[in-house]
Design a protein around this motif. Structure first.
Motif, PDB file in Angstrom:
ATOM      1  N   LEU B  32       0.850  -0.953   0.043  1.00 40.36           N
ATOM      2  CA  LEU B  32      -0.086   0.081  -0.035  1.00 40.36           C
ATOM      3  C   LEU B  32       1.001   1.277  -0.068  1.00 40.36           C
ATOM      4  O   LEU B  32       0.500   2.306  -0.426  1.00 40.36           O
ATOM      5  N   ILE B  35       1.808   2.951  -3.504  1.00 41.52           N
ATOM      6  CA  ILE B  35       0.532   3.365  -4.075  1.00 41.52           C
ATOM      7  C   ILE B  35      -0.124   4.313  -3.370  1.00 41.52           C
ATOM      8  O   ILE B  35      -0.550   5.355  -4.167  1.00 41.52           O
ATOM      9  N   GLY B 464     -13.580  -3.980  -6.717  1.00 43.93           N
ATOM     10  CA  GLY B 464     -12.478  -4.004  -7.001  1.00 43.93           C
ATOM     11  C   GLY B 464     -12.304  -4.986  -8.352  1.00 43.93           C
ATOM     12  O   GLY B 464     -11.079  -5.077  -8.787  1.00 43.93           O
ATOM     13  N   ILE B 516      -5.149   3.867  -9.303  1.00 45.41           N
ATOM     14  CA  ILE B 516      -5.199   2.892  -8.270  1.00 45.41           C
ATOM     15  C   ILE B 516      -5.486   3.306  -7.059  1.00 45.41           C
ATOM     16  O   ILE B 516      -6.278   2.459  -6.094  1.00 45.41           O
ATOM     17  N   VAL B 520      -8.310   1.717  -4.545  1.00 48.34           N
ATOM     18  CA  VAL B 520      -7.751   1.035  -3.374  1.00 48.34           C
ATOM     19  C   VAL B 520      -8.513   1.661  -2.279  1.00 48.34           C
ATOM     20  O   VAL B 520      -9.074   1.130  -1.217  1.00 48.34           O
ATOM     21  N   VAL B 523     -12.272   0.768  -1.672  1.00 47.31           N
ATOM     22  CA  VAL B 523     -12.281  -0.552  -1.314  1.00 47.31           C
ATOM     23  C   VAL B 523     -11.948  -0.733   0.195  1.00 47.31           C
ATOM     24  O   VAL B 523     -12.843  -1.203   1.023  1.00 47.31           O
ATOM     25  N   LEU B 524     -10.791  -0.095   0.492  1.00 49.62           N
ATOM     26  CA  LEU B 524     -10.378   0.009   1.864  1.00 49.62           C
ATOM     27  C   LEU B 524     -11.547   0.846   2.839  1.00 49.62           C
ATOM     28  O   LEU B 524     -11.830   0.075   3.856  1.00 49.62           O
TER      29      LEU B 524
END
Lengths: 330, 544
Positions: B32, B35, B464, B516, B520, B523-524
């Motif tokens: 992570l 990113i 995702g 991205i 991410v 989603v997180l």
């Protein structure tokens, strides 16, 4: 019901009629209610059968699309030839090399993921107190939640250049790269399921081992892990399924060269997997072409492999449940 | 002794087990980290004046007056640099010099023709002037083309000393003599034999200058937005500055050994006081020329992007992902919750139950790419064409995703419904409520937080996934998503495209990582919400 209590009774006569109604009605006395109940039940069953239908349709439609290839004379070739030349004249559809590619990255990922996953599961179930476990759980969940395309993104833009620079490989996108990332993706599955399996082994076995003077490591390795064997095996199989079926990571990170590495242990070479072949070539295979049917045949192979694994893991988990309930293993 | 060995082994095992958990946490950070760190650069960065010009030009955002003032300031700062570059390139670019000389003669022709037509000049005189100018020009051309210094100087001397020069004064050809004078100065400084080398190097520098500062006002407007502006970001500008000031060459450290990369200042390759001045300006005055300023570009989340994601944001992708996810949930939640209710409350037949459970497990184990194939074969090619929807569409993608997340919803809902205490149901039934009524008004509300957790997790999974929408819904280039019957851009597919497919993406790493990162984060955020709801729930169930 709470709403009924709050509302004043509107008409005393209907309330009295309600009161006089018998508590249990036979179908003859309350035909409408009975029919409605049956209808509702049938409707519910129909909705619940969506899952069954979905599984059925998945099999039927994949087989339907794969059939033209399987009956065209290339069917046997699929599992006997190494050559995958879908656009050559005449085309050759030998999937052995891509199946081998899938096996490479899967086995590579398991070599990394199984020891780490098992140790972590043992750590969480037997070694740390409850509080630490509560903190660790979200880490595992977040690892499982990161989208596969993000893993692939990391593999191709961060890990691949780093590998190429640091280890001097000819290409950063290779079987090793894909294996490492797949291992990270499979670990959460392996940890959570094998932790459940380890926890399900009762206190009595552990206490018996301790009473005989075993250390904690000995108890775990010699007693608890063998006792949880089928659950752990199921965990490994489920982790393996995740690795076999994963598309984005292997497509982006494995290099997509349809070859078996030579020498066979060299994970630094590019490989190509079943999933990556389907994802990568579908765009170039026109509707109705034999190439497209071949890709569906690859999908069928993949589906068959994962279905087999699924059945195996389910049988193992059922056995683990029976054992933990105290039944004798067959 | 043996006890000691066992004890050490035990401790070692504990350490290894702890290490594996640390390794997992480290993997999370390592993956992570880049990113998040590099993706944040898409929104938080130091924007240059070119960024503000781009925002005004492409997105009609910003203050025209303030920008004009700022542009004026940077133009002043850039003028010195451009002047130095032009002065040098004049001597090096032979073709440009020749063009100037030819232009002068062409102009003269037109001028003479005009004078003849109006009767101010006799034909003979015109011809004489023309011939004189042509002689001068040819001599000048010789000087330009000569690679020998003495020869070039001789030719230039001839031009300057020419008796015709006085006659040509006042006509268009009078520029030829100053041209010769200017070129003479260059010849004295520059090694003429190396001129092609300089020209090639200069070409590179000019390209970089255009990338750094954007095209100049006199240049034609480029078709693609990416060529209309210079470096919009300070980090990008610094990288380009580095490329201008330094050059990498590969040198051989000895026979049989690998080539080594060596950095050398580019100034050594382009001599002369003008270029020294140019390099000094680029090195020292970059802030004045670009006016960097801390920028929070939150519109990244809502802006459309220009071709190849060179500028702009991820608006259409984010919207497409939301659209797909929400539609998928509209299918999966009702079916999933009903199935879960059926599993818990209704069925007593063990056969049907076992079949149902096997199917749910099978569905959960089907690889996502096979879902993609199924979506293509079933929804795209078979079912939806019957309703007039042809080709890939948001609808096909979200139906596929809906089937994909069905097991997640079912399992979470089943667990939640099962966790509702029996006493709730018994109380409701004892009050005379029917089975359905008990479920809807008692069981479901009590199970709702747990169901919600499952739904949120399913959403994050659907958002995702990439493989199922590859052949059913996603495109890399397209308009804003609007209709469910058209394909759309999504974050996951966009990230894939930027990571592997796109040619210009490596030039804009912040946009690659930004795309991205948005996915991410989405989603997180969903997952963290689910974790929080669940921990509250478990506290409540424990009676806290």
């Amino acid at each position: 019901m709470s709403t009924d209590v709050r509302q004043p009774v509107k008409s005393p006569t209907t309330a009295a009629a309600d009161f006089d109604r018998p508590l249990l009605l036979t179908p003859g006395e309350d035909l409408a209610g009975w029919a409605l109940r049956k209808l509702g039940g049938a409707l519910l069953t129909c909705v619940a059968l969506t899952c069954v239908l979905a599984v059925l349709f998945i099999f039927v439609f994949i087989i339907k699309e794969a059939m033209p290839l399987l009956t065209s004379g290339h069917g046997w070739e699929l599992l006997t030839s190494m050559k995958w030349y879908p656009t050559a004249e005449p085309p050759v559809f030998g999937a052995l090399a891509v199946i081998a590619g899938s096996a490479y990255v899967t086995i590579g990922s398991l070599i990394v993921a199984v020891p780490i996953g098992l140790l972590a599961a043992a750590f969480l179930s037997d070694i740390v107190p409850f509080g630490v476990r509560q903190v660790t759980k979200p880490i595992i969940e977040l690892l499982a939640a990161i989208p596969s395309v993000a893993y692939g993104f990391f593999a191709v833009l961060v890990l691949a250049p780093w590998m190429q620079r640091t280890w001097g490989l000819s290409t950063g996108t290779n079987a090793l790269n894909a294996s490492i990332i797949l291992a990270v993706m499979a670990i959460p599955t392996i940890v959570s399921i094998s932790e459940d399996a380890l926890s399900a082994v009762g206190r009595d076995l552990r206490e018996g081992a301790y009473a005989l003077g075993s250390t904690r490591a000995e108890t775990l390795v010699k007693v608890v892990i063998p006792a949880a064997g089928s659950g752990i095996l199921a965990a490994v199989i489920l982790g393996m399924m995740r690795a076999v079926g994963e598309t984005m990571v292997v497509w982006m990170a494995s290099g997509n060269a349809g070859q078996v590495p030579c020498p066979w242990w060299d994970l630094g070479q590019s490989v190509r997997t079943l999933t990556a072949t389907i994802a990568g070539e579908m765009g170039e295979a026109p509707d109705g072409s034999i190439h497209r049917h071949a890709l569906f045949a690859l999908g069928l192979v993949l589906l068959a492999i994962t279905f087999g694994m699924n059945i195996a893991s389910e049988a193992l988990l059922a056995r683990a449940r029976r054992r933990s309930r105290g039944g004798k293993p067959k | 002794m043996r006890m000691l060995a066992r004890h050490i082994l035990d401790k070692l095992f504990t350490c290894l087990a702890g290490l594996s958990v640390v390794l997992m946490a480290a993997a999370l950070v390592v993956i992570l980290g880049p990113i998040v760190w590099r993706g944040a650069g898409a929104m938080l960065f130091r924007g240059t004046v070119e960024f503000r010009r781009m925002q005004l030009g492409e997105f009609h955002r910003g203050d025209t007056g303030a920008l004009a003032a700022e542009t004026a300031r940077t133009d002043v700062a850039r003028a010195k640099m451009y002047a130095a570059l032009d002065a040098f390139s004049e001597g090096i670019r032979v073709d440009r010099l020749q063009e100037q000389a030819k232009d002068a003669c062409r102009l003269l022709d037109a001028q003479l023709q005009n004078r003849q037509d109006t009767g101010r000049l006799s034909t003979g005189e015109a011809r004489k002037l023309n011939r004189a100018a042509r002689d001068l020009r040819n001599r000048l051309m010789e000087a330009f083309e000569a690679t020998d210094k003495a020869q070039a100087l001789q030719a230039l001397q001839d031009v300057q000393d020419s008796p015709d020069a006085a006659a040509l004064a006042g006509t268009a050809a009078e520029t030829l003599v100053p041209l010769a004078r200017r070129y003479r100065k260059i010849v004295e400084e520059v090694d003429l034999a190396d001129r092609p080398k300089y020209a090639a190097e200069l070409e590179k520098v000019s390209e970089l200058v255009v990338k750094l500062f954007g095209p100049r006002a006199k240049d034609s407007v480029a078709d693609l937005a990416q060529f209309r502006y210079g470096a919009t970001r300070w980090d990008r500008a610094l990288a380009l500055q580095e490329q201008i000031l330094w050059t990498d060459t590969w040198v051989s450290p000895g026979a049989g050994r690998a080539l080594r990369q060596v950095r050398a200042p580019r100034a050594a390759m382009l001599p002369g006081p003008e270029m020294a001045e140019f390099f000094r300006t680029v090195r020292d005055d970059l802030p004045a020329m670009l006016q960097p300023r801390a920028t929070f570009y939150w519109q990244y989340l809502t802006d459309n992007s220009t071709t190849g994601h060179f500028f702009g944001g991820v608006g259409p992708e984010a919207l497409g992902t939301l659209l797909l996810t929400v539609l998928a949930m509209l299918l999966a939640v009702p079916v999933g919750v009903t199935t879960a209710a059926y599993l818990v409350e209704c069925t007593r037949e063990s056969h049907l139950l076992r079949v149902l459970r096997t199917c749910i497990n099978t569905l959960a184990g089907v690889p996502s790419i096979v879902f993609g194939l199924f979506g293509l074969a079933f929804f795209v090619l078979w079912l939806l064409p019957k309703f007039g929807v042809r080709g890939v569409s948001v609808l096909a993608g979200s139906l596929t995703l809906g089937v994909l997340v069905l097991p997640v919803v079912i399992r979470a809902s089943e667990e939640a419904i099962r966790a509702v205490p029996m006493s709730y149901k018994e109380a409701s039934l004892a009050l005379g409520a029917g089975g359905l009524r008990t479920f809807v008004t008692v069981t479901l509300p009590a199970a709702l937080p747990g169901i919600l957790t499952g739904v949120i997790l399913a959403m994050s999974r659907a958002a995702g996934e990439t493989a199922p929408i590859l052949f059913t819904a996603a495109v890399a280039v397209g308009p804003w998503p609007g209709s469910p019957f058209k394909p759309c851009r999504t974050l996951s597919y966009g990230a894939l495209d930027l990571a592997t497919g796109d040619r210009i993406a490596p030039e804009v790493p912040h946009n690659q990582f930004g795309m991205i990162l948005v996915l991410v984060l989405l989603v997180l955020a969903l997952n963290v919400t689910a974790i929080v709801i669940r921990s509250r729930l478990s506290r409540k169930l424990r009676g806290g």
